[in-house]
Write a protein that holds these residues in place. Structure first.
Motif, mmCIF file in Angstrom:
data_model
loop_
_atom_site.group_PDB
_atom_site.id
_atom_site.type_symbol
_atom_site.label_atom_id
_atom_site.label_comp_id
_atom_site.label_asym_id
_atom_site.label_seq_id
_atom_site.Cartn_x
_atom_site.Cartn_y
_atom_site.Cartn_z
ATOM 1 N N PRO B 215 1.536 16.643 6.998
ATOM 2 C CA PRO B 215 2.675 17.017 7.702
ATOM 3 C C PRO B 215 3.139 16.238 8.738
ATOM 4 N N ASN B 216 2.193 15.310 9.378
ATOM 5 C CA ASN B 216 2.387 14.933 10.651
ATOM 6 C C ASN B 216 3.234 13.263 10.469
ATOM 7 N N VAL B 217 4.302 13.350 9.819
ATOM 8 C CA VAL B 217 5.131 11.916 9.662
ATOM 9 C C VAL B 217 5.989 11.305 10.784
ATOM 10 N N HIS B 218 5.718 10.015 10.908
ATOM 11 C CA HIS B 218 6.363 9.198 11.953
ATOM 12 C C HIS B 218 6.826 8.201 11.430
ATOM 13 N N THR B 219 7.981 7.612 11.755
ATOM 14 C CA THR B 219 8.776 6.423 11.241
ATOM 15 C C THR B 219 9.282 5.437 12.152
ATOM 16 N N ALA B 220 8.953 4.202 11.917
ATOM 17 C CA ALA B 220 9.553 3.163 12.891
ATOM 18 C C ALA B 220 10.324 2.232 12.326
ATOM 19 N N PHE B 221 11.169 1.458 13.032
ATOM 20 C CA PHE B 221 12.134 0.336 12.336
ATOM 21 C C PHE B 221 11.843 -0.571 13.422
ATOM 22 N N ALA B 222 11.606 -1.755 13.096
ATOM 23 C CA ALA B 222 11.255 -3.014 13.801
ATOM 24 C C ALA B 222 12.061 -4.025 13.626
ATOM 25 N N LEU B 223 12.499 -4.941 14.637
ATOM 26 C CA LEU B 223 13.085 -6.176 14.466
ATOM 27 C C LEU B 223 12.073 -7.077 15.157
ATOM 28 N N ILE B 224 11.861 -8.463 14.300
ATOM 29 C CA ILE B 224 10.947 -9.159 14.801
ATOM 30 C C ILE B 224 11.562 -10.717 14.642
ATOM 31 N N SER B 225 11.038 -11.594 15.205
ATOM 32 C CA SER B 225 11.711 -13.055 15.196
ATOM 33 C C SER B 225 11.534 -13.641 13.914
ATOM 34 N N ASP B 226 10.236 -13.475 13.275
ATOM 35 C CA ASP B 226 10.164 -14.429 12.007
ATOM 36 C C ASP B 226 9.096 -13.578 11.206
ATOM 37 N N PHE B 227 8.743 -14.211 9.907
ATOM 38 C CA PHE B 227 7.936 -13.558 9.081
ATOM 39 C C PHE B 227 6.513 -13.682 9.654
ATOM 40 N N SER B 228 6.185 -14.769 10.131
ATOM 41 C CA SER B 228 4.589 -14.921 10.664
ATOM 42 C C SER B 228 4.323 -13.756 11.626
ATOM 43 N N ALA B 229 5.336 -13.292 12.224
ATOM 44 C CA ALA B 229 5.057 -12.102 13.327
ATOM 45 C C ALA B 229 4.683 -10.819 12.535
ATOM 46 N N ALA B 230 5.709 -10.856 11.333
ATOM 47 C CA ALA B 230 5.455 -9.709 10.324
ATOM 48 C C ALA B 230 3.715 -9.521 9.944
ATOM 49 N N LEU B 231 3.174 -10.533 9.709
ATOM 50 C CA LEU B 231 1.686 -10.680 9.064
ATOM 51 C C LEU B 231 1.019 -10.118 10.301
ATOM 52 N N GLU B 232 1.357 -10.735 11.495
ATOM 53 C CA GLU B 232 0.355 -10.323 12.671
ATOM 54 C C GLU B 232 0.882 -8.683 12.868
ATOM 55 N N LEU B 233 1.824 -8.375 13.010
ATOM 56 C CA LEU B 233 2.250 -6.854 13.224
ATOM 57 C C LEU B 233 1.466 -5.983 12.262
ATOM 58 N N VAL B 271 22.514 -5.545 14.376
ATOM 59 C CA VAL B 271 22.558 -6.659 13.200
ATOM 60 C C VAL B 271 21.978 -7.946 14.097
ATOM 61 N N ALA B 272 20.948 -8.621 13.572
ATOM 62 C CA ALA B 272 20.597 -9.985 14.221
ATOM 63 C C ALA B 272 19.886 -10.894 13.326
ATOM 64 N N ASN B 273 19.429 -11.842 13.564
ATOM 65 C CA ASN B 273 18.825 -12.766 12.618
ATOM 66 C C ASN B 273 17.226 -13.038 12.603
ATOM 67 N N GLY B 274 16.796 -11.876 12.442
ATOM 68 C CA GLY B 274 15.180 -11.716 12.492
ATOM 69 C C GLY B 274 14.985 -11.138 11.232
ATOM 70 N N ILE B 275 13.626 -10.688 11.123
ATOM 71 C CA ILE B 275 13.097 -9.951 10.102
ATOM 72 C C ILE B 275 12.951 -8.425 10.520
ATOM 73 N N TYR B 276 13.254 -7.363 9.523
ATOM 74 C CA TYR B 276 13.161 -5.864 9.835
ATOM 75 C C TYR B 276 11.922 -5.456 8.921
ATOM 76 N N LEU B 277 11.241 -4.607 9.786
ATOM 77 C CA LEU B 277 10.107 -3.949 9.177
ATOM 78 C C LEU B 277 10.440 -2.430 9.283
ATOM 79 N N LEU B 278 10.208 -1.627 8.183
ATOM 80 C CA LEU B 278 10.213 -0.281 8.336
ATOM 81 C C LEU B 278 8.845 0.339 7.849
ATOM 82 N N PHE B 279 8.182 0.945 8.897
ATOM 83 C CA PHE B 279 7.023 1.727 8.398
ATOM 84 C C PHE B 279 6.942 3.056 9.010
ATOM 85 N N GLU B 280 6.064 3.924 8.106
ATOM 86 C CA GLU B 280 5.906 5.013 8.242
ATOM 87 C C GLU B 280 4.258 5.479 8.135
ATOM 88 N N SER B 281 4.238 6.533 8.992
ATOM 89 C CA SER B 281 2.667 6.959 9.191
ATOM 90 C C SER B 281 2.791 8.415 8.914
#
Lengths: 461, 461
Positions: B215-233, B271-281
């Motif tokens: 029942p405890n759902v949380h969602t976030a949308f993140a903008l990061i500079s590039d894909f290598s940051a996505a791996l770290e994130l 709207v920007a020139n980065g990578i967008y990540l959507l994640f949910e818990s």
């Protein structure tokens, strides 16, 4: 009897690839304790050597019994004196651990504990774990689709395998390598070989999925009045802990009594006539460390729990698991005994246990039991003794144990496999068309019947 | 051409079990938009009727194309004018939901959304979800081993199936029912039929595992500079959230631009020139509701994230997912287009995307892309257009897309299957021995080649 096939293999691979029977003495006891005359052990150094050797065995029609860490519990290593053993103990290399993609590529002879360590070294987790971790091999665990206490959260061995390499009966190398979680390009052939106990091919190399470590570990031991409270408690614990619940174990009172009888120091819970539950939560760092304790206190205040102990340290936790895993204490107290590994709907577990108690004690008033298991994933282990006649009455006792499992829509082998010991019961609960399809597949993959003949699904043809 | 087989089926089952071609008009378009002349549709009412009908088709050597909700994306419904369609739309009963043992038994024609609802009604969760939930059927989802965004946490469709019932090509009913999480009694035959796109048998009934609701759902949308940051994130998010992370989606900037261009109201991120990540818990009740936000704030303070939005309400959350799932916006903006579904090691995703960009734009300077996917489980969706010539150049573009996938050890079909569209590429990255074994199995199970002939693994023999 083995001379010509062993000579042919030695000529191709070199003398030291076969351990002679006289040198194999002492290595060939199965854990069920049967003494067996030694047979030669084939030990290839790599996949290509194994392929050559199986090709030779195929031509000579010499059957092969694959062995892993020799920790199986269903007589998988029993031989008729005509077979060669096949050990991959020289193929024990962890070839790579990829921490970014979280994939381990290992040879089948790698010992489970070594994989645990290698994953841990890069901050990752390989989640299948069991008591025999120090000797069980990855190949053996895959061939028997091993389970353990965390299967309801992380799945069984099958669920960790991304891809594999197999050598077929004719000595062909079948490369089913894959490191992707999602791969829907054609039939997923790897599943044929997982849980097939080496009867369809010999797994030689494997890609396994690794997971992030879960540093926030909490453990509790609870005493409740009866099994129906266990069902209610499971719901409440899961509602509270959600995904973090990674183990949910049950013990009937006789087990707690036996495994704590000779323990020094304070016990986590008193010896009483109730049901014992051991459960564990593993969470990420964002979990408030007090959330577990708060949830436990709430359960206690609900009145569902008679008594409860929460591990306050890693030593506490180890101590709780040592009580759960002290199978030796059961063996010491009850031998001679028969041990069963079955699965049952959790809603039928209590009535199953009662039915078994009634029927067996009606027949043998001296019957005694030890009942415990992985309640979270339907898996019950049942140990039975009727005293000195136990082994003599094996078939009668087994028939009663298994008949009721089938009547309640459970399964006669939850995680140990079929091997030889369960063969007489293998067809129970299966349709003839399902058995016929298994035989069709076996014949297609091993036409000369040289891979573990007579085991798992019995004789073919 | 169909007269004799349809008459034989009608004589056995009754007239209304076959929809005539003239009445089937308008039902038979695949979502890929091809117009196809209608063919008769066989609609059995139960397993026994299907068994009889397939027996008749087998005798008449009339091939059958199974259809689910007609939401597939790889041309699985393409026909040659000789086949019958087979629809299980009349077999759409949820037979039982067992809340204690957490098992749903359903007929294969049940629509996914109806199962979601039935599970929810007893406080449980069926975790496979995708955009086509309102029309995709359980049988279709099993036959294609559907994935979706939560596969890295809960597994694909295969991982939800406990047992099933199949009708084979000859009209035999194969009962592989099972409700146990652990069942190691012989070969696990169900895996043969999952993901086989109906070529090995028709799944008619299934036992599915249900899970406790989170029942405890949380969602976030993140903008990061590039894909290598996505791996770290990803590493940091998993360390923080552990088991609770249930979705981890990635979008390249062009996708966010396209799917937000015509949105009214405030956007979650600029709207920007980065990578967008959507994640949910998704967590149990013991999770402190502020734990998610605290973890997100910590990530933000780390400096890894350029910008971040946390859903403050269910409406916010729906809005974020609507952006992710607005495939229509991509289609509107880019048509004519080619859509690809591949998997790749996450460590290779960035270089894959760059290579593709370079090669395709070198060849077609007007090439444009939309790149997004389920990063958590290796799955990338790539949409390509080169303008009006796109469909003419399909084979050339596909060759470039798939060649690099194979070179980087990915897979040409992550979750959509092979169908007809991917057949020309099916053998890429597979060994001839693996393909031969698939053909052996297909021939053994469908000797008359009447189940979806020519699809999935291509022509046999």
């Amino acid at each position: 009897m083995w001379n010509s096939v062993c000579e042919a293999i030695s000529a191709q691979l070199g003398d030291d690839r076969i351990v002679k029977p006289e040198d194999a003495e002492g290595r060939l006891l199965s854990v069920t304790g049967e003494a067996m005359p030694p047979v030669p052990i084939l030990r290839p150094r790599d996949t290509e050597e194994l392929a050559k050797a199986l090709g030779i065995c195929s031509v000579h029609k010499t059957p092969v019994i694959p062995m892993g860490g020799s920790t199986g519990l269903v007589g998988g290593l029993r031989h008729t004196g005509k077979e060669l053993y096949l050990s991959l103990e020289l193929m024990n290399r962890i070839e790579s651990i990829d921490p970014v993609n979280r994939v381990a590529t290992v040879q089948a002879g790698v010992i489970l504990q070594n994989l645990h360590q290698a994953a841990e070294d890069v901050g990752l987790l390989f989640p299948v774990d069991l008591g025999a971790r120090g000797s069980a091999t990855i190949g053996g665990l895959i061939s028997t689709n091993a389970g353990g206490e965390k299967a309801f959260r992380f799945g069984m061995m099958r669920d960790q395998v991304l891809g594999l390499e197999v050598v077929t009966a004719s000595g062909q190398i079948l490369d089913l390598s894959n490191s992707m979680i999602k791969n829907n390009a054609g039939y997923d052939l790897k599943h044929l070989f997982i849980g097939a106990e080496g009867t369809l091919g010999i797994v030689t190399r494997v890609q396994l999925r690794l997971r992030p470590q879960l540093p926030n570990v909490h453990t509790a031991f609870a005493l409740i009045s009866d099994f129906s409270a266990a069902l209610e408690l499971r719901s409440k614990v899961e509602t509270a802990l959600g995904n973090d619940l990674t183990a949910f174990e049950v013990m009937w009172p006789e087990v707690y009594e036996m495994t704590t009888r000779h323990r020094s120091g304070r016990l986590p819970l008193p010896v009483a006539n109730g049901i014992y539950l051991l459960f564990e939560s593993e969470a990420g760092t964002a979990r408030d460390p007090e959330a577990f304790e708060n949830a436990m206190v709430a359960l206690y205040e609900d009145g569902l729990v008679e008594d409860m102990a929460i591990a306050a340290s890693e030593a506490d936790r180890q101590d709780m698991w040592a009580i759960r895993n002290d199978i030796e204490a059961i063996i010491r107290t009850m031998s001679p005994l028969l041990a069963f590994d079955v699965s049952l709907p959790v809603s039928s577990m209590e009535s199953y246990v009662n039915t078994l108690n009634d029927e067996l004690t009606a027949k043998w008033p001296e019957a005694r039991f030890a009942r415990f298991g992985h309640m979270g994933d339907n898996n019950l282990h049942i140990v039975v003794t009727i005293g000195q006649d136990t082994m003599l009455r094996k078939d009668e006792i087994s028939a009663i144990v298994y008949e009721h499992v089938i009547a309640m829509k459970g399964c006669i082998s939850a995680e140990h496999g079929i091997g030889m010991d369960k063969l007489p019961w293998f067809e129970m609960g299966k349709t003839s068309s399902a058995i016929a399809l298994m035989q069709t597949i076996r014949t297609a993959l091993d036409p000369n019947n040289i891979l573990n003949p007579g085991k798992t699904i019995g004789a073919v043809g």
